[in-house]
Write an enzyme that holds these catalytic residues in place. Sequence first.
Site, PDB file in Angstrom:
ATOM      1  N   HIS A 108       7.298  18.980 -15.720  1.00 25.08           N
ATOM      2  CA  HIS A 108       8.640  19.260 -15.194  1.00 25.08           C
ATOM      3  C   HIS A 108       9.130  18.223 -14.190  1.00 25.08           C
ATOM      4  CE1 HIS A 108       6.967  22.830 -16.976  1.00 25.08           C
ATOM      5  NE2 HIS A 108       8.170  23.353 -17.076  1.00 25.08           N
TER       6      HIS A 108
ATOM      7  N   GLU B 117       9.041  31.374 -25.541  1.00 21.41           N
ATOM      8  CA  GLU B 117      10.052  30.480 -26.138  1.00 21.41           C
ATOM      9  C   GLU B 117      11.092  31.269 -26.929  1.00 21.41           C
ATOM     10  OE1 GLU B 117      10.306  27.647 -25.072  1.00 21.41           O
ATOM     11  OE2 GLU B 117       8.343  27.525 -24.142  1.00 21.41           O
TER      12      GLU B 117
HETATM   13  O1  X8Z Z   1       7.310  25.204 -19.026  1.00 17.83           O
HETATM   14  C1  X8Z Z   1       7.091  26.352 -19.313  1.00 17.83           C
HETATM   15  C2  X8Z Z   1       7.507  26.901 -20.664  1.00 17.83           C
HETATM   16  C3  X8Z Z   1       8.687  26.220 -21.213  1.00 17.83           C
HETATM   17  S1  X8Z Z   1      10.145  26.610 -20.380  1.00 17.83           S
HETATM   18  C4  X8Z Z   1       6.369  26.733 -21.636  1.00 17.83           C
HETATM   19  N1  X8Z Z   1       6.429  27.147 -18.454  1.00 17.83           N
HETATM   20  C5  X8Z Z   1       5.968  26.661 -17.156  1.00 17.83           C
HETATM   21  C6  X8Z Z   1       4.860  25.651 -17.314  1.00 17.83           C
HETATM   22  O2  X8Z Z   1       4.301  25.535 -18.405  1.00 17.83           O
HETATM   23  O3  X8Z Z   1       4.525  24.984 -16.335  1.00 17.83           O
HETATM   24  C7  X8Z Z   1       6.136  28.564 -18.626  1.00 17.83           C
HETATM   25  C8  X8Z Z   1       5.410  29.001 -17.398  1.00 17.83           C
HETATM   26  C9  X8Z Z   1       5.480  27.871 -16.414  1.00 17.83           C
HETATM   27 ZN    ZN Z   2      10.760  28.601 -20.641  1.00 17.63          ZN
END
Ligand code: X8Z
Ligand code: ZN
EC number: 3.4.15.1
Length: 619
Positions: free
Chosen positions: A518, A391
């Site tokens: 996401h 982060e």
């Molecule tokens: O979403 C994230 C970060 C924030 S941009 C914690 N990541 C992905 C996830 O958690 O699915 C980092 C690695 C993959």
């Molecule tokens: Zn990130």
Amino acid sequence: MQQHKYKRKNTLNLITAAILGISLMGCTDNSTATSNHAKQIEKKPFNAADAKTFIETTQIELTKLSQPAAQAAWAYQTYINQDTAAVSAYLSEKYTSKASELAKRAADFNDVEVDIDTRRKLDLLRNGLVLPAPSDPVKSQRLAQITSELEGMYGAGKYCRTEKDCLRLTDMNNIMANERDPAVLLDIWKGWREVSPPMKALYQEEVTLANQGAEELGFKDISQLWRGGYDMPADDFAIELDRLWTQIKPFYDALHCHVRAELGEEYGTDIVPQDQPIPAHLLGNMWAQSWGNIYDIVKPEEPLDVIDVTAALAEKQYDEMKMVKQAESFFSSLGFAPLPDTFWERSMFSQPAERDVVCHASAWDIDEQDDLRIKMCIQLTGEEFSVIHHELGHNYYQRAYKELPMLYRGSANDGFHEAIGDTIALSITPKYLKEIGLVNTIPDESNDIGMLLKLALDKIAFIPFGLLVDQWRWKVFSGEVTPENYNTAWWELREKYQGVMAPVERSSDAFDPGAKYHVPSNTPYTRYFLAHVLQFQFHKQLCELAGNEEPIHRCSIYGSEKAGKALNEMLEMGKSQPWQKALASLTGSEKMDATAVLDYFAPLKDWLDTQNKGRQCGW
Ligand code: X8Z
Ligand code: ZN
């Protein structure tokens, strides 16, 4: 000096742009609109000066709208309720509808000869939104409302085992990481996925609306828009992804083979059949996306000394704040200025007990200047210590490009943004942990296989997951996958790329992609796949600059101002140049290349191949 003149090519394949990285912003000022419209009424053709003026006023308008939208989004995500949802949706709609309108107007300059800088900004503007809004205000408002609602449904999601025993996602993540009873794991795995069936109809509607917005911009659909943000034709980008995945797949297959065999030993081959994909609830993570939490199950037989960062943090009594301070001090050691006081005053480091928040970690740049923040429900674990670095990488990037024109504020491509903090976290080596006093001794090199295996369980295991999320979304956006097939298509891809399967048959109303942050939050995911390649390229180069002479997996760039300076120079470029130039500015090469990943883990590949002798691999 000769000025280059660039006309926008009419082929959609030749879009050269990157995703803006801001998706939550809005607007009211119509000054540019008026002057351009007046010109259209007079039917005078646009010229290069008009294009420049248009870009200038666009940047001013969007900057004005972005801050209140970001503030409202922050308020919503750190305090989910009716009112914050409404205000956030309202201001997000203002920003998105204005940005969509301006992106459309960028087409006025397609046939105008403009300088390279203006052409790039026009392209970035056209490609800048994740979900462009249709021009019909009713539809645009509906899109903003759905977007906000989905985010809140995920953030407030809970699973109640009984009426009184309700679990939040953070609790469930901890169970998935530490529990070894397969029945409990299965219950939690299924339980979290009860949050997403109600999202399905909303998601479907959202896709329809955003596809209309994309069509109005001249894209076939949002899939083409998303794939078009990489300074190369959209279809070529998909080929690049295949190339990188082909490089990594043999390593992944070896890791998968070993992990499945060990899980078979742990749980029995009835639960883990040795010729099929691995059931998704046994890999130590709610989404089976990174597997470091099952290191104890798959580790080498001989006792190895592998540092347990979680235990070290506990022993040295680190709390959330101390973890963040420690991460900041790494960046400081590279020559980056400390984070502003407001970062410490305004960030959210812990999960509040009394209200719903979006716990999924994120980094914010509220005013595109100094108001940087992170929002995390930090757990006191080694895994989360790395996420904090991840982060902060975003925040330092944001600060590095803040002086650039608004349309250039962003990373070279979105994979770069995700790679910076991870690159720093690769330097959390035993040597570094000793230097900061978290551990007392550095295990010697005979223990390295353990360390490499633990990291590969996170990094290599992640890669096919990083690829498949958007393979699914692109098919959904293009209509190749229809709502009746949302879930089956998801599991087809999970099986194809990861060799992971649903542990139980999924019901017809299941919407398992919605249980991954996401998807309801519409955060593109290919960026993480790219980041998992790029971070190893960056690490290799930075280690060289830091004068490292040890094997690359033992290198820490901690304290190297030379490495920090080179990194900062790339960050300061923002997205002012195609990403290939930014990559070359640091590494000397314009190509993404997974060789750096393979080289880093090379000793482990030999070890895995030895372990896998005589085993049945594949699925
Ligand atoms: O979403 C994230 C970060 C924030 S941009 C914690 N990541 C992905 C996830 O958690 O699915 C980092 C690695 C993959
Ligand atoms: Zn990130």
